[in-house]
Write a protein that holds these residues in place. Structure first.
Motif, mmCIF file in Angstrom:
data_model
loop_
_atom_site.group_PDB
_atom_site.id
_atom_site.type_symbol
_atom_site.label_atom_id
_atom_site.label_comp_id
_atom_site.label_asym_id
_atom_site.label_seq_id
_atom_site.Cartn_x
_atom_site.Cartn_y
_atom_site.Cartn_z
ATOM 1 N N ARG A 117 0.919 -3.202 -5.241
ATOM 2 C CA ARG A 117 1.664 -1.964 -5.459
ATOM 3 C C ARG A 117 0.873 -0.763 -4.974
ATOM 4 O O ARG A 117 1.429 0.168 -4.373
ATOM 5 N N LEU A 118 -0.408 -0.762 -5.257
ATOM 6 C CA LEU A 118 -1.253 0.360 -4.840
ATOM 7 C C LEU A 118 -1.268 0.486 -3.324
ATOM 8 O O LEU A 118 -1.133 1.598 -2.774
ATOM 9 N N ASN A 119 -1.392 -0.624 -2.627
ATOM 10 C CA ASN A 119 -1.392 -0.589 -1.161
ATOM 11 C C ASN A 119 -0.032 -0.185 -0.611
ATOM 12 O O ASN A 119 0.055 0.522 0.403
ATOM 13 N N GLU A 120 1.036 -0.627 -1.269
ATOM 14 C CA GLU A 120 2.377 -0.231 -0.831
ATOM 15 C C GLU A 120 2.575 1.268 -0.986
ATOM 16 O O GLU A 120 3.182 1.925 -0.124
ATOM 17 N N ALA A 121 2.074 1.831 -2.082
ATOM 18 C CA ALA A 121 2.166 3.281 -2.274
ATOM 19 C C ALA A 121 1.388 4.021 -1.201
ATOM 20 O O ALA A 121 1.849 5.051 -0.674
ATOM 21 N N ARG A 122 0.216 3.502 -0.863
ATOM 22 C CA ARG A 122 -0.560 4.142 0.207
ATOM 23 C C ARG A 122 0.198 4.086 1.526
ATOM 24 O O ARG A 122 0.139 5.033 2.324
ATOM 25 N N ARG A 123 0.890 2.993 1.770
ATOM 26 C CA ARG A 123 1.680 2.896 2.999
ATOM 27 C C ARG A 123 2.784 3.954 3.010
ATOM 28 O O ARG A 123 3.071 4.572 4.041
ATOM 29 N N LEU A 124 3.399 4.178 1.845
ATOM 30 C CA LEU A 124 4.463 5.171 1.762
ATOM 31 C C LEU A 124 3.964 6.586 2.066
ATOM 32 O O LEU A 124 4.737 7.431 2.542
ATOM 33 N N THR A 125 2.682 6.863 1.797
ATOM 34 C CA THR A 125 2.172 8.207 2.069
ATOM 35 C C THR A 125 2.205 8.544 3.557
ATOM 36 O O THR A 125 2.156 9.727 3.913
#
Length: 308
Positions: A140-148
């Motif tokens: 989830r943390l990596n997915e959020a970073r991708r969204l940035t």
């Protein structure tokens, strides 16, 4: 009055559990969900759990688009790990698609990311539907970073979906689960992280997306918090899931919509919608963000002038 005659643009994000289709093929919940969505009249629809919608020429996607007044659909791919892709639908009378991207984030749900223009506004607006990993906090943390990457300087975006994690703000900390009372212990493993020697609720994705760091503003504005604090709409912080499960603690606000700061300024309301039909159709509530269309056009205009 046609919904295009109003000075609004409505964005709806909804996770419809397994796309409203039962294991025996019954689609009663899907029809019920379509009735709900038709009543909400979205100009932009961010969907999660479009289960097996990639099959048979994506006919269920086209059926959903037609049921909602001829919206234009975009569908990310399913993966070997999940048959529940994300999708975005747009009103073609108001929005002109210019590109379509799919952001892979591992074997879970790719991010569905069409790029559009408001009619008459050259500046592009990036849209994204996401479904963060349900079982792995680090994913989830990596997915959020991708969204940035959709909120880089100069970009305008509206993104939304099922975060499977919690808001990071202190004002909502009191509503986080008391994990000693949660019967589903796998849920505890999925939704908590190690912090200072203790297991705490996972708020990291929201902190990445909407947290201020080192005096700099956040990449995105979380619209529930914006509506509650700037627009005095306490209902914007209502929980969204689960409407069905009783063994995972009280309902939580895990479905959220974010926007880049200039876009957020055009917001007029953020609502979490619940009704008997919604309770029957899905375990999640739809989230509805309403923007003033003229204000959104003005918000996008400075970028147009800079580019020129």
């Amino acid at each position: 009055m046609s919904h295009l005659d109003e000075d609004v643009i409505r964005v709806v994000s909804w996770n419809i559990e397994h796309n409203g289709v039962e294991r025996d093929g019954s689609d009663h919940r899907w029809h019920l969900a379509m009735d709900v969505l038709a009543s909400l009249r979205p100009h932009i629809l961010l969907r999660q759990e479009l289960t097996r919608a990639d099959l048979y020429g994506r006919r269920i996607v086209w059926a959903e688009a037609a049921r909602l007044g001829g919206l234009v659909p975009f569908l990310a791919d399913a993966t070997p790990e999940s048959a529940n892709p994300t999708g975005v639908y747009i009103n073609r009378d108001l929005l002109e698609p210019t590109e379509f991207f799919e952001h892979a984030t591992g074997m879970w749900h790719p991010i569905c990311n069409p790029v559009v223009r408001l009619k008459g506004v050259p500046t592009k607006l990036s849209l994204a539907s996401f479904h963060l990993c349900s079982f792995d906090p680090d994913r989830r943390l990596n997915e959020a970073r991708r969204l940035t990457t959709l909120g880089k300087p100069g970009m305008a975006a509206i993104i939304g979906g099922d975060c499977n994690s919690y808001a990071h703000t202190q004002s909502e900390a009191v509503s986080l689960p008391d994990w000693s009372e949660v019967e589903d212990r796998s849920h505890f493993e999925h939704r908590t992280v190690e912090w200072c020697g203790e297991r705490v609720s996972d708020t990291r994705p929201d902190h990445v997306l909407a947290g201020a760091h080192h005096g700099w503003p956040p990449v995105f504005v979380e619209l529930g918090q914006y509506a509650a604090t700037r627009l005095s709409q306490a209902g914007a912080l209502a929980p969204t899931a689960s409407l069905w499960r009783k063994d995972q603690g009280p309902m939580q606000r895990i479905d959220r919509i974010y926007a880049t700061p200039q876009v957020a300024e055009a917001l007029t309301s953020l609502e979490v919608i619940v009704s008997d039909d919604i309770r029957e159709a899905s375990d999640h509530c739809p989230v509805v963000a309403t923007f003033r269309l003229t204000a959104l056009r003005r918000a996008l205009a400075p970028a147009t002038q800079t580019a020129a």
